[in-house]
Design an enzyme around this catalytic site. Structure first.
Site, PDB file in Angstrom:
ATOM      1  N   ASP A  98     108.162  62.959 -48.104  1.00  0.00           N
ATOM      2  CA  ASP A  98     107.478  61.722 -47.736  1.00  0.00           C
ATOM      3  C   ASP A  98     108.127  60.664 -48.646  1.00  0.00           C
ATOM      4  O   ASP A  98     108.354  60.933 -49.836  1.00  0.00           O
ATOM      5  CB  ASP A  98     105.988  61.856 -48.071  1.00  0.00           C
ATOM      6  CG  ASP A  98     105.177  60.667 -47.583  1.00  0.00           C
ATOM      7  OD1 ASP A  98     104.307  60.876 -46.733  1.00  0.00           O
ATOM      8  OD2 ASP A  98     105.416  59.543 -48.074  1.00  0.00           O
ATOM      9  N   SER A  99     108.398  59.502 -48.143  1.00  0.00           N
ATOM     10  CA  SER A  99     109.162  58.548 -48.963  1.00  0.00           C
ATOM     11  C   SER A  99     108.369  58.026 -50.155  1.00  0.00           C
ATOM     12  O   SER A  99     108.932  57.334 -51.010  1.00  0.00           O
ATOM     13  CB  SER A  99     109.718  57.399 -48.122  1.00  0.00           C
ATOM     14  OG  SER A  99     108.714  56.487 -47.793  1.00  0.00           O
TER      15      SER A  99
ATOM     16  N   THR B 148     109.158  55.228 -43.898  1.00  0.00           N
ATOM     17  CA  THR B 148     109.084  53.764 -43.868  1.00  0.00           C
ATOM     18  C   THR B 148     108.419  53.173 -45.108  1.00  0.00           C
ATOM     19  O   THR B 148     108.664  52.010 -45.444  1.00  0.00           O
ATOM     20  CB  THR B 148     108.316  53.268 -42.618  1.00  0.00           C
ATOM     21  OG1 THR B 148     106.979  53.756 -42.677  1.00  0.00           O
ATOM     22  CG2 THR B 148     108.996  53.720 -41.338  1.00  0.00           C
ATOM     23  N   ASP B 149     107.563  53.976 -45.793  1.00  0.00           N
ATOM     24  CA  ASP B 149     106.775  53.387 -46.885  1.00  0.00           C
ATOM     25  C   ASP B 149     107.634  52.748 -47.970  1.00  0.00           C
ATOM     26  O   ASP B 149     107.289  51.687 -48.483  1.00  0.00           O
ATOM     27  CB  ASP B 149     105.864  54.456 -47.519  1.00  0.00           C
ATOM     28  CG  ASP B 149     104.713  54.854 -46.602  1.00  0.00           C
ATOM     29  OD1 ASP B 149     104.453  54.124 -45.625  1.00  0.00           O
ATOM     30  OD2 ASP B 149     104.082  55.893 -46.864  1.00  0.00           O
TER      31      ASP B 149
ATOM     32  N   THR C 225     107.684  34.676 -56.059  1.00  0.00           N
ATOM     33  CA  THR C 225     106.405  34.226 -55.504  1.00  0.00           C
ATOM     34  C   THR C 225     105.670  35.394 -54.841  1.00  0.00           C
ATOM     35  O   THR C 225     106.312  36.309 -54.321  1.00  0.00           O
ATOM     36  CB  THR C 225     106.587  33.097 -54.469  1.00  0.00           C
ATOM     37  OG1 THR C 225     105.309  32.768 -53.925  1.00  0.00           O
ATOM     38  CG2 THR C 225     107.531  33.470 -53.343  1.00  0.00           C
ATOM     39  N   GLN C 226     104.354  35.340 -54.864  1.00  0.00           N
ATOM     40  CA  GLN C 226     103.601  36.373 -54.153  1.00  0.00           C
ATOM     41  C   GLN C 226     103.409  36.009 -52.678  1.00  0.00           C
ATOM     42  O   GLN C 226     102.844  36.782 -51.921  1.00  0.00           O
ATOM     43  CB  GLN C 226     102.263  36.678 -54.829  1.00  0.00           C
ATOM     44  CG  GLN C 226     101.402  35.489 -55.133  1.00  0.00           C
ATOM     45  CD  GLN C 226     100.207  35.848 -55.999  1.00  0.00           C
ATOM     46  OE1 GLN C 226      99.123  36.038 -55.480  1.00  0.00           O
ATOM     47  NE2 GLN C 226     100.396  35.942 -57.303  1.00  0.00           N
ATOM     48  N   CYS C 227     103.886  34.826 -52.267  1.00  0.00           N
ATOM     49  CA  CYS C 227     103.836  34.476 -50.834  1.00  0.00           C
ATOM     50  C   CYS C 227     104.913  35.272 -50.100  1.00  0.00           C
ATOM     51  O   CYS C 227     106.044  35.345 -50.569  1.00  0.00           O
ATOM     52  CB  CYS C 227     104.151  32.999 -50.626  1.00  0.00           C
ATOM     53  SG  CYS C 227     102.894  31.928 -51.281  1.00  0.00           S
TER      54      CYS C 227
ATOM     55  N   THR D 181     108.088  60.049 -41.742  1.00  0.00           N
ATOM     56  CA  THR D 181     107.350  60.317 -40.505  1.00  0.00           C
ATOM     57  C   THR D 181     108.270  60.700 -39.351  1.00  0.00           C
ATOM     58  O   THR D 181     107.897  61.514 -38.496  1.00  0.00           O
ATOM     59  CB  THR D 181     106.530  59.060 -40.110  1.00  0.00           C
ATOM     60  OG1 THR D 181     105.565  58.838 -41.127  1.00  0.00           O
ATOM     61  CG2 THR D 181     105.824  59.220 -38.789  1.00  0.00           C
TER      62      THR D 181
HETATM   63  N1  ASP Z   1     104.493  58.260 -45.398  1.00  0.00           N
HETATM   64  C1  ASP Z   1     105.638  58.137 -44.519  1.00  0.00           C
HETATM   65  C2  ASP Z   1     106.869  58.008 -45.390  1.00  0.00           C
HETATM   66  O1  ASP Z   1     107.132  56.945 -45.889  1.00  0.00           O
HETATM   67  C3  ASP Z   1     105.466  56.960 -43.617  1.00  0.00           C
HETATM   68  C4  ASP Z   1     106.580  56.765 -42.613  1.00  0.00           C
HETATM   69  O2  ASP Z   1     107.656  57.321 -42.681  1.00  0.00           O
HETATM   70  O3  ASP Z   1     106.360  55.949 -41.672  1.00  0.00           O
HETATM   71  O4  ASP Z   1     107.549  58.972 -45.601  1.00  0.00           O
END
Ligand code: ASP
Length: 347
Positions: free
Chosen positions: A63-64, A95-96, A281-283, A13
Protein backbone atom coordinates in the site's frame (compact mmCIF):
# COMPACT_ATOMS: atom_id res chain seq x y z
CA UNK A 1 7.70 2.61 -34.96
CA UNK A 2 8.53 0.10 -32.24
CA UNK A 3 9.06 1.32 -28.70
CA UNK A 4 10.39 -0.33 -25.56
CA UNK A 5 8.44 0.35 -22.40
CA UNK A 6 9.53 -0.65 -18.91
CA UNK A 7 6.70 -1.19 -16.40
CA UNK A 8 7.49 -1.31 -12.69
CA UNK A 9 4.71 -2.48 -10.36
CA UNK A 10 5.02 -1.28 -6.75
CA UNK A 11 1.52 -1.99 -5.35
CA UNK A 12 -1.48 0.23 -4.60
CA UNK A 13 -5.21 -0.19 -5.21
CA UNK A 14 -4.49 -0.88 -8.89
CA UNK A 15 -3.56 -4.46 -8.00
CA UNK A 16 -5.43 -4.95 -4.72
CA UNK A 17 -7.81 -7.74 -3.65
CA UNK A 18 -9.75 -8.23 -0.41
CA UNK A 19 -8.09 -10.46 2.19
CA UNK A 20 -9.94 -12.71 4.71
CA UNK A 21 -10.82 -9.62 6.79
CA UNK A 22 -12.26 -7.85 3.75
CA UNK A 23 -9.34 -5.41 3.72
CA UNK A 24 -7.65 -4.50 0.45
CA UNK A 25 -4.09 -5.78 -0.02
CA UNK A 26 -1.83 -5.76 -3.09
CA UNK A 27 -1.55 -8.93 -5.16
CA UNK A 28 1.17 -10.10 -7.53
CA UNK A 29 1.82 -8.92 -11.09
CA UNK A 30 1.22 -12.52 -12.30
CA UNK A 31 -2.38 -12.29 -11.08
CA UNK A 32 -2.87 -8.80 -12.47
CA UNK A 33 -1.63 -9.43 -16.00
CA UNK A 34 -4.53 -11.83 -16.65
CA UNK A 35 -6.83 -8.83 -16.37
CA UNK A 36 -4.89 -6.83 -18.95
CA UNK A 37 -5.69 -8.65 -22.22
CA UNK A 38 -4.35 -5.95 -24.54
CA UNK A 39 -0.97 -6.18 -22.82
CA UNK A 40 -0.92 -9.93 -22.26
CA UNK A 41 -1.97 -10.87 -25.78
CA UNK A 42 -0.49 -8.21 -28.04
CA UNK A 43 -0.99 -10.25 -31.20
CA UNK A 44 -4.70 -10.82 -30.71
CA UNK A 45 -5.45 -7.33 -29.40
CA UNK A 46 -3.26 -5.39 -31.77
CA UNK A 47 -3.41 -2.02 -29.94
CA UNK A 48 0.02 -2.40 -28.38
CA UNK A 49 1.54 -4.64 -31.05
CA UNK A 50 4.30 -2.07 -31.67
CA UNK A 51 5.31 -1.92 -28.00
CA UNK A 52 7.85 -4.26 -26.38
CA UNK A 53 7.16 -4.49 -22.66
CA UNK A 54 9.52 -5.30 -19.82
CA UNK A 55 7.76 -5.99 -16.51
CA UNK A 56 9.33 -5.85 -13.09
CA UNK A 57 7.97 -5.74 -9.56
CA UNK A 58 9.47 -3.70 -6.75
CA UNK A 59 9.32 -6.23 -3.90
CA UNK A 60 7.57 -6.23 -1.53
CA UNK A 61 4.47 -4.73 -3.16
CA UNK A 62 2.88 -2.29 -0.73
CA UNK A 63 0.00 0.00 0.00
CA UNK A 64 1.64 3.31 -0.87
CA UNK A 65 1.26 4.37 2.77
CA UNK A 66 4.41 2.24 3.18
CA UNK A 67 6.46 3.87 0.43
CA UNK A 68 9.70 5.29 1.83
CA UNK A 69 12.62 7.38 0.57
CA UNK A 70 14.52 4.07 0.25
CA UNK A 71 11.78 2.88 -2.13
CA UNK A 72 12.18 6.12 -4.15
CA UNK A 73 15.87 5.33 -4.46
CA UNK A 74 15.15 1.72 -5.54
CA UNK A 75 12.59 2.87 -8.13
CA UNK A 76 15.07 5.40 -9.51
CA UNK A 77 17.87 2.82 -9.69
CA UNK A 78 15.61 0.36 -11.55
CA UNK A 79 14.91 3.09 -14.09
CA UNK A 80 18.60 3.95 -14.34
CA UNK A 81 19.57 0.27 -14.88
CA UNK A 82 17.05 0.00 -17.72
CA UNK A 83 17.42 3.52 -19.09
CA UNK A 84 19.42 2.89 -22.26
CA UNK A 85 17.33 -0.06 -23.49
CA UNK A 86 13.92 1.60 -23.07
CA UNK A 87 12.10 4.59 -24.55
CA UNK A 88 9.79 5.20 -21.62
CA UNK A 89 9.00 4.04 -18.08
CA UNK A 90 5.78 3.42 -16.18
CA UNK A 91 5.56 3.10 -12.41
CA UNK A 92 2.31 1.60 -11.08
CA UNK A 93 1.88 2.99 -7.57
CA UNK A 94 -0.79 3.55 -4.91
CA UNK A 95 -2.51 6.88 -5.21
CA UNK A 96 -2.16 7.97 -1.57
CA UNK A 97 1.50 8.95 -1.83
CA UNK A 98 1.81 9.05 -5.60
CA UNK A 99 2.37 12.83 -5.69
CA UNK A 100 5.21 12.49 -3.13
CA UNK A 101 6.88 9.78 -5.23
CA UNK A 102 6.46 11.68 -8.49
CA UNK A 103 7.92 14.82 -6.88
CA UNK A 104 10.80 12.85 -5.33
CA UNK A 105 11.66 11.14 -8.64
CA UNK A 106 11.60 14.47 -10.45
CA UNK A 107 14.29 15.78 -8.09
CA UNK A 108 16.34 12.57 -8.23
CA UNK A 109 16.73 12.69 -12.03
CA UNK A 110 18.77 15.48 -13.56
CA UNK A 111 18.86 15.62 -17.40
CA UNK A 112 15.95 13.20 -17.79
CA UNK A 113 15.34 12.72 -21.49
CA UNK A 114 12.62 10.04 -21.47
CA UNK A 115 9.11 9.86 -20.01
CA UNK A 116 8.72 8.45 -16.50
CA UNK A 117 4.96 8.03 -16.10
CA UNK A 118 3.36 7.24 -12.75
CA UNK A 119 -0.12 5.82 -12.61
CA UNK A 120 -2.49 3.87 -10.37
CA UNK A 121 -6.21 3.36 -9.89
CA UNK A 122 -9.12 4.19 -7.63
CA UNK A 123 -10.72 0.76 -8.22
CA UNK A 124 -8.71 -2.47 -8.51
CA UNK A 125 -8.06 -4.12 -11.83
CA UNK A 126 -10.19 -7.06 -10.65
CA UNK A 127 -13.27 -4.83 -10.33
CA UNK A 128 -15.62 -4.66 -13.34
CA UNK A 129 -15.64 -0.83 -13.14
CA UNK A 130 -11.89 -0.44 -12.71
CA UNK A 131 -10.17 2.70 -13.92
CA UNK A 132 -6.88 0.78 -13.86
CA UNK A 133 -7.10 -0.44 -17.47
CA UNK A 134 -7.70 3.01 -18.89
CA UNK A 135 -5.04 4.62 -16.67
CA UNK A 136 -2.40 2.06 -17.58
CA UNK A 137 -3.35 2.13 -21.28
CA UNK A 138 -3.07 5.92 -21.29
CA UNK A 139 0.31 5.69 -19.56
CA UNK A 140 1.48 3.25 -22.25
CA UNK A 141 0.63 5.80 -24.95
CA UNK A 142 2.72 8.44 -23.15
CA UNK A 143 5.68 6.17 -22.33
CA UNK A 144 5.55 4.41 -25.73
CA UNK A 145 5.02 7.70 -27.58
CA UNK A 146 7.16 6.60 -30.55
CA UNK A 147 4.68 3.87 -31.48
CA UNK A 148 1.77 6.29 -31.48
CA UNK A 149 3.36 9.27 -33.25
CA UNK A 150 3.09 11.42 -30.16
CA UNK A 151 5.48 14.06 -28.86
CA UNK A 152 7.89 12.92 -26.17
CA UNK A 153 7.27 14.16 -22.60
CA UNK A 154 10.79 13.79 -21.16
CA UNK A 155 9.82 14.30 -17.53
CA UNK A 156 8.37 12.62 -14.48
CA UNK A 157 4.61 12.89 -14.85
CA UNK A 158 1.37 11.44 -13.52
CA UNK A 159 -1.09 9.94 -15.97
CA UNK A 160 -4.48 9.57 -14.35
CA UNK A 161 -7.96 9.52 -15.83
CA UNK A 162 -7.58 11.68 -18.93
CA UNK A 163 -4.83 13.97 -17.64
CA UNK A 164 -1.05 14.01 -17.80
CA UNK A 165 0.25 16.24 -15.03
CA UNK A 166 3.78 17.33 -14.19
CA UNK A 167 4.81 15.02 -11.35
CA UNK A 168 6.05 17.72 -9.01
CA UNK A 169 2.96 19.90 -9.60
CA UNK A 170 0.32 17.25 -8.93
CA UNK A 171 -1.78 16.70 -5.80
CA UNK A 172 -4.22 13.96 -4.90
CA UNK A 173 -7.54 15.76 -4.67
CA UNK A 174 -10.05 12.95 -4.36
CA UNK A 175 -10.22 9.63 -2.57
CA UNK A 176 -12.90 8.27 -4.88
CA UNK A 177 -13.33 10.37 -8.01
CA UNK A 178 -11.71 8.82 -11.10
CA UNK A 179 -10.28 12.30 -11.65
CA UNK A 180 -8.12 11.71 -8.57
CA UNK A 181 -5.35 14.26 -9.20
CA UNK A 182 -5.08 17.86 -10.17
CA UNK A 183 -2.31 20.34 -10.85
CA UNK A 184 -3.51 23.60 -9.34
CA UNK A 185 -0.70 25.87 -10.51
CA UNK A 186 0.40 24.36 -13.83
CA UNK A 187 -1.66 23.27 -16.83
CA UNK A 188 -1.85 19.67 -18.03
CA UNK A 189 1.13 18.43 -20.03
CA UNK A 190 -1.28 16.40 -22.13
CA UNK A 191 -4.97 15.55 -22.38
CA UNK A 192 -6.15 12.10 -23.32
CA UNK A 193 -9.60 12.38 -24.76
CA UNK A 194 -10.75 10.69 -27.95
CA UNK A 195 -7.59 12.20 -29.40
CA UNK A 196 -4.40 12.71 -27.44
CA UNK A 197 -2.93 16.20 -27.39
CA UNK A 198 0.45 17.00 -25.88
CA UNK A 199 0.83 20.63 -24.82
CA UNK A 200 4.38 20.85 -26.13
CA UNK A 201 4.93 24.43 -24.97
CA UNK A 202 4.45 23.29 -21.34
CA UNK A 203 6.75 20.28 -21.53
CA UNK A 204 10.47 20.26 -20.65
CA UNK A 205 12.82 20.35 -23.61
CA UNK A 206 14.87 17.20 -24.17
CA UNK A 207 18.59 17.13 -23.44
CA UNK A 208 21.53 15.06 -24.59
CA UNK A 209 23.43 15.50 -21.34
CA UNK A 210 24.07 12.34 -19.31
CA UNK A 211 21.44 11.32 -16.77
CA UNK A 212 22.53 12.13 -13.21
CA UNK A 213 20.90 10.67 -10.07
CA UNK A 214 20.97 12.13 -6.58
CA UNK A 215 18.99 9.73 -4.45
CA UNK A 216 19.36 10.72 -0.81
CA UNK A 217 16.54 12.16 1.31
CA UNK A 218 16.76 13.42 4.87
CA UNK A 219 13.88 12.81 7.26
CA UNK A 220 15.07 15.49 9.73
CA UNK A 221 12.21 17.68 8.52
CA UNK A 222 8.69 18.63 9.59
CA UNK A 223 5.66 19.96 7.79
CA UNK A 224 3.99 22.65 9.93
CA UNK A 225 0.53 23.92 9.01
CA UNK A 226 -0.27 27.17 10.84
CA UNK A 227 -3.70 27.69 12.43
CA UNK A 228 -5.31 30.48 14.47
CA UNK A 229 -3.80 30.39 17.97
CA UNK A 230 -0.66 28.57 16.73
CA UNK A 231 2.22 28.58 19.21
CA UNK A 232 5.80 28.50 17.94
CA UNK A 233 7.07 27.04 21.22
CA UNK A 234 7.01 23.28 20.37
CA UNK A 235 8.84 24.02 17.10
CA UNK A 236 11.33 26.28 18.90
CA UNK A 237 12.03 23.42 21.27
CA UNK A 238 12.80 21.04 18.38
CA UNK A 239 15.06 23.59 16.66
CA UNK A 240 16.94 24.51 19.85
CA UNK A 241 17.54 20.84 20.56
CA UNK A 242 18.98 20.38 17.09
CA UNK A 243 16.37 17.83 16.02
CA UNK A 244 15.69 19.33 12.58
CA UNK A 245 17.45 20.45 9.40
CA UNK A 246 14.39 21.84 7.68
CA UNK A 247 10.81 22.98 8.17
CA UNK A 248 8.09 23.40 5.56
CA UNK A 249 6.00 26.22 6.97
CA UNK A 250 2.52 26.22 5.48
CA UNK A 251 1.48 29.80 6.04
CA UNK A 252 -1.91 31.46 5.67
CA UNK A 253 -2.78 32.85 2.24
CA UNK A 254 0.06 34.78 0.61
CA UNK A 255 2.62 33.99 3.34
CA UNK A 256 1.06 35.36 6.50
CA UNK A 257 1.75 34.20 10.05
CA UNK A 258 0.05 35.03 13.36
CA UNK A 259 1.62 37.83 15.37
CA UNK A 260 3.76 36.35 18.15
CA UNK A 261 6.96 37.61 19.84
CA UNK A 262 8.41 34.12 19.53
CA UNK A 263 8.81 34.21 15.74
CA UNK A 264 12.01 36.26 16.07
CA UNK A 265 13.33 33.77 18.58
CA UNK A 266 12.45 30.89 16.25
CA UNK A 267 14.14 32.52 13.25
CA UNK A 268 17.24 33.22 15.33
CA UNK A 269 17.37 29.62 16.54
CA UNK A 270 16.95 28.42 12.94
CA UNK A 271 19.79 30.67 11.82
CA UNK A 272 22.08 29.39 14.56
CA UNK A 273 21.33 25.72 13.92
CA UNK A 274 21.21 26.18 10.09
CA UNK A 275 17.64 24.87 10.02
CA UNK A 276 15.98 26.00 6.79
CA UNK A 277 12.45 27.41 6.85
CA UNK A 278 10.73 26.77 3.52
CA UNK A 279 7.69 29.06 3.35
CA UNK A 280 4.70 27.88 1.32
CA UNK A 281 0.98 28.54 1.34
CA UNK A 282 -1.68 26.24 2.72
CA UNK A 283 -4.02 27.37 -0.09
CA UNK A 284 -4.26 24.70 -2.79
CA UNK A 285 -4.04 27.37 -5.48
CA UNK A 286 -1.78 30.43 -5.88
CA UNK A 287 1.54 31.49 -4.40
CA UNK A 288 3.07 33.31 -1.46
CA UNK A 289 4.35 36.86 -1.70
CA UNK A 290 6.35 37.66 1.39
CA UNK A 291 6.07 41.34 2.33
CA UNK A 292 2.73 41.89 0.59
CA UNK A 293 1.08 42.04 4.03
CA UNK A 294 2.61 43.28 7.26
CA UNK A 295 1.59 39.86 8.64
CA UNK A 296 4.25 38.18 6.51
CA UNK A 297 7.13 40.62 6.99
CA UNK A 298 8.67 38.63 9.87
CA UNK A 299 9.49 35.95 7.31
CA UNK A 300 11.64 38.31 5.23
CA UNK A 301 14.75 36.76 6.71
CA UNK A 302 17.77 35.05 5.08
CA UNK A 303 16.94 31.74 6.76
CA UNK A 304 13.50 31.68 5.10
CA UNK A 305 13.27 30.36 1.54
CA UNK A 306 10.35 31.53 -0.59
CA UNK A 307 8.42 28.49 -1.87
CA UNK A 308 6.35 30.56 -4.34
CA UNK A 309 3.58 28.33 -5.74
CA UNK A 310 5.09 24.93 -4.90
CA UNK A 311 2.69 22.18 -3.75
CA UNK A 312 2.92 20.72 -0.30
CA UNK A 313 4.16 17.32 -1.57
CA UNK A 314 6.76 18.90 -3.78
CA UNK A 315 7.95 21.29 -1.04
CA UNK A 316 8.47 18.50 1.45
CA UNK A 317 10.27 16.14 -0.93
CA UNK A 318 12.42 18.95 -2.32
CA UNK A 319 13.46 19.96 1.18
CA UNK A 320 14.25 16.34 2.12
CA UNK A 321 16.23 15.92 -1.12
CA UNK A 322 18.17 19.18 -0.82
CA UNK A 323 19.20 18.35 2.75
CA UNK A 324 20.06 14.77 1.75
CA UNK A 325 22.32 15.69 -1.16
CA UNK A 326 23.83 19.12 -0.57
CA UNK A 327 25.97 20.83 2.04
CA UNK A 328 24.59 23.44 4.45
CA UNK A 329 26.00 26.37 2.45
CA UNK A 330 24.29 25.42 -0.83
CA UNK A 331 20.90 24.32 0.46
CA UNK A 332 18.93 27.57 0.61
CA UNK A 333 20.06 28.62 -2.83
CA UNK A 334 19.03 25.32 -4.50
CA UNK A 335 15.74 25.21 -2.60
CA UNK A 336 14.81 28.69 -3.80
CA UNK A 337 15.53 27.90 -7.47
CA UNK A 338 13.07 26.38 -9.89
CA UNK A 339 15.10 23.28 -10.76
CA UNK A 340 12.59 20.82 -12.29
CA UNK A 341 9.62 23.02 -13.13
CA UNK A 342 8.21 22.62 -9.61
CA UNK A 343 7.61 26.32 -9.07
CA UNK A 344 6.90 29.32 -11.24
CA UNK A 345 9.94 31.54 -11.69
CA UNK A 346 8.11 34.71 -12.58
CA UNK A 347 6.13 34.76 -9.35
N1 ASP B 1 -4.19 2.96 -0.17
C1 ASP B 1 -3.98 2.86 -1.60
C2 ASP B 1 -2.52 3.14 -1.87
O1 ASP B 1 -2.12 4.27 -1.89
C3 ASP B 1 -4.87 3.82 -2.32
C4 ASP B 1 -4.78 3.76 -3.83
O2 ASP B 1 -3.89 3.20 -4.43
O3 ASP B 1 -5.69 4.36 -4.47
O4 ASP B 1 -1.76 2.22 -2.02
Amino acid sequence: MRSNVFILYTGGTFGMKSNANQELEPSSWEEIIDYLPAIKNQTFFHYFSEVNFTFQTLEPVVDSADITPEAWERIAKKIEENYEQHDGFIVIHGTDTLAYTSSALSFIFENLNKPVVLTGAQLPIFHPRTDGIVNLSNAIYIAGYKSFNLACIPEVCICFNDDVLRGNRAVKTSTNDFEGFSSPNYDNLANLEQHISVNKHLVHKGTNKALVLRTKFSNRVVNVTLFPGYSTLPLLDLVKNNKLDGIVLKTFGAGNIPNSPHWDELLEACEQSKTILFATTQCPNGQIELGQYAASSALLSPIVVDGKDITSESALTKLMWVIGNFGVEERSHILGQNIRGEMSVSK
